[in-house]
Design an enzyme around this catalytic site. Structure first.
Site, PDB file in Angstrom:
ATOM      1  N   CYS A 253      28.201  15.856 113.969  1.00 43.31           N
ATOM      2  CA  CYS A 253      28.888  14.812 114.539  1.00 43.31           C
ATOM      3  C   CYS A 253      29.728  13.758 114.233  1.00 43.31           C
ATOM      4  O   CYS A 253      30.935  13.259 115.013  1.00 43.31           O
ATOM      5  CB  CYS A 253      29.012  14.819 116.317  1.00 43.31           C
ATOM      6  SG  CYS A 253      27.442  13.322 116.924  1.00 43.31           S
TER       7      CYS A 253
ATOM      8  N   GLU B 117      36.776  21.983 115.184  1.00 46.08           N
ATOM      9  CA  GLU B 117      35.927  20.751 113.964  1.00 46.08           C
ATOM     10  C   GLU B 117      35.272  22.080 113.540  1.00 46.08           C
ATOM     11  O   GLU B 117      34.410  23.017 114.414  1.00 46.08           O
ATOM     12  CB  GLU B 117      34.894  20.215 115.134  1.00 46.08           C
ATOM     13  CG  GLU B 117      33.765  19.774 114.259  1.00 46.08           C
ATOM     14  CD  GLU B 117      32.134  19.162 116.020  1.00 46.08           C
ATOM     15  OE1 GLU B 117      32.066  17.857 115.651  1.00 46.08           O
ATOM     16  OE2 GLU B 117      32.779  19.096 117.061  1.00 46.08           O
TER      17      GLU B 117
END
Length: 555
Positions: free
Chosen positions: A338, A438
């Site tokens: 992340c 993402e």
């Protein structure tokens, strides 16, 4: 020859079936390549069906309830698959409602005694726990590699960054201190104390199977709470190993419990009235669901979610250091971080940077994480690979330039693995789906900006705010960027600015839901509540009854 054995037979004899003796020596798929000559340790052993004359039944991962590792009575199971080989390593049960209720009941029953255990005693358990993690760090890392796919050195980093949080918990007596003010009024003192909440829970992602559980339960239990941990169903082994070490360190039965499952068990965690707080790391969809559902029940919630981390590269950036940093931060862990740098914003010309990035990326070795000198392992699943490839293709169809394409890479000896090589897209614009989503794979997007202010505007307009970095030799540019950028974690010539545990992990905007972050002081505050005490001790009854509002003014 690649040999495998297990140093933790005691735990995994309980976890596995007799067909999967923990110390059984087997041949790993890595032997096919003839490139490996190392010894690995597994918490269970698995024979590939292609190498066996008969199919074996994979072991079932245990539940941990009230200090006992138990077989689930579930009817439904999920395969844990080695992403480099597609071998089924074990099966995860979908915990039944009765088993979940038993885990919560065990945590609730253990809470009063654990809450009243002196904080120094809780610290000492963490001191022993960190010692045991160090002892078994190789075994933990190897389990992470087998189940998650990341390279062994990267798996060691996974374990070590979690270990640092445990080390920080050893100082909880200082971290959990309250405040005291004498004589807030005549003869009256006021002080605050931090007390635990009760039963707390953690829901973990697949990408850091050791680190993220260690972000959660050590902080919670050292504060005096009890805990329900739900590991990722894709790689639960590290959590089980850590639970065994915690028990060996002296953590009492019921203080830590482990359940398994997917959305049903997550909803039970959100809804159960005895669970007071929930920690979550994972996708946007799951995080927003958990936050809204659990918060509506009055629970504390902290959710770390998606990210789109930018690196702004100034014309004066040091060339080799910057290029190396971008390649490592974009492609390390197959991009499944992340805090990975997934987007580079170049101020000025990009072509020279593209050439340097391609040169370095092409030198990275893509292979199974157990292979010597492997730089990039597989992504977690076939579905993840398909999604990544589709997002890359959508970028090409939207006008992005494919500078390096790793989608069709072939890895000798691992033809079934979920591998994607380093991929670079240039001329990316903010309206492209590959930018808005993402990607969570080894893909670097390259964008252009005419000035630092324009680059900061690109970063700030993105809905995520987890991490960012600037590469420059100008202190003025770095200071301006640090002040103006709307992101919670900033690196200056540091590509992945994850803070050490005496700070906190401080994602912003769409990357975080909640108001108290993970670990550090914020983590302690999340797992405790403030009680304020105002005390007066008098030798006599004073002046009798008064109905006047108390004030600090002297009568």
């Amino acid at each position: 020859m690649l040999r495998l054995a297990c140093r933790n037979a005691r735990l995994w004899n309980r976890v596995g079936s007799s067909a999967y003796e923990a110390a059984q020596r087997i041949v790993c798929p890595g032997e096919r390549t003839g490139k490996s000559d190392i010894i690995l340790y597994r918490p269970y052993s698995v024979e590939s069906a292609a190498k066996s004359s008969h199919a074996e039944i994979p072991p079932s991962v245990k539940l941990l309830i009230g200090g006992q590792f138990l077989d689930s009575r579930a009817n439904d199971f999920i395969d844990v698959i080695n992403p480099a080989t597609q071998d089924v390593l074990c099966k995860v049960p979908l915990t039944t409602v009765e088993e979940f209720e038993a885990a919560v009941a065990a945590a609730k029953q253990a809470y009063p005694k654990w809450r009243d255990t002196p904080i120094t005693a809780r610290q000492r358990i963490m001191l022993k726990f960190q010692e045991l993690i160090r002892r078994d760090k190789e075994k933990l890392a190897q389990n992470v590699t087998m189940e998650q796919g990341k390279t062994l050195p990267d798996a060691h980093g996974d374990v070590f960054r979690g270990l640092e949080v445990v080390e920080h918990c050893c100082n909880m007596s200082t971290l959990q201190m309250g405040e005291f003010v004498e004589n807030v009024s005549t003869g009256i003192d006021t002080y605050s104390i931090r007390q635990p909440l009760g039963v707390c829970a953690g829901i973990c992602p697949f990408n850091f199977p050791a680190m993220i559980p260690l972000w959660m339960f050590p902080v919670a239990v050292t504060c005096g709470n009890t805990f329900i941990l739900k590991p990722s169903e894709k790689d639960p082994g590290a959590s089980i190993l850590l639970a065994e070490l915690a028990a060996e360190a002296g953590l009492p039965p019921g203080v830590l419990n482990i359940v398994h499952g997917t959305h049903d068990i997550v909803n039970h965690i959100c809804d159960h009235p005895d669970i007071k707080a929930i920690s979550f790391v994972g996708s946007d969809v799951a995080g927003l669901h958990i936050y809204s559902r659990a918060a509506s029940k009055g629970k504390r919630v902290q959710c770390n979610m998606g990210a789109k981390n930018h690196a702004v590269v100034m014309p004066d950036a040091e060339i080799d250091m910057t290029a190396n940093a971008l390649v490592g931060a974009a492609f390390g862990a197959a991009g499944q971080r992340c805090m990975a740098i997934s987007t580079a914003v170049f101020v000025g010309d990009t072509k020279a940077w593209e050439d340097r990035l391609v040169e370095r990326a092409q030198k990275l070795k893509v292979s199974a994480g157990i292979e010597p000198l492997a730089d990039i392992g597989p992504v977690i699943s076939k579905q993840a690979k398909d999604r990544i490839c589709n997002l890359v293709q959508s970028g090409v169809e939207s006008g992005a330039r494919l500078v390096l394409d790793g989608r069709n890479i072939q890895v000798p000896g691992y033809s079934s693995g979920n591998f994607i090589g380093p991929t670079i897209l240039a001329d990316v614009t903010p309206d492209m789906e590959c930018y808005k989503q993402e990607i969570f794979g080894p893909v670097l997007l390259c964008m252009k900006a005419n000035s630092l202010s324009e680059a900061i505007e690109v970063v700030n307009k993105n809905r995520y705010g987890n991490g960012t970095a600037i590469f420059t030799t100008s202190g003025v540019a770095a200071r301006l960027f640090q002040h103006e950028v709307d992101v919670g974690q900033v690196g200056i010539n540091v590509p992945i600015p994850v803070p050490l545990p005496f700070f906190s992990f401080t994602g912003w905007k769409g990357s975080f839901a909640g108001d108290m972050n993970f670990y550090g002081k914020a983590g302690v505050h999340f797992f405790t509540q403030i009680k304020t005490v105002t005390a007066q001790w008098k030798d006599s009854a004073g002046q009798g009854v008064t109905t006047v509002m108390p004030t600090s003014q002297k009568a």
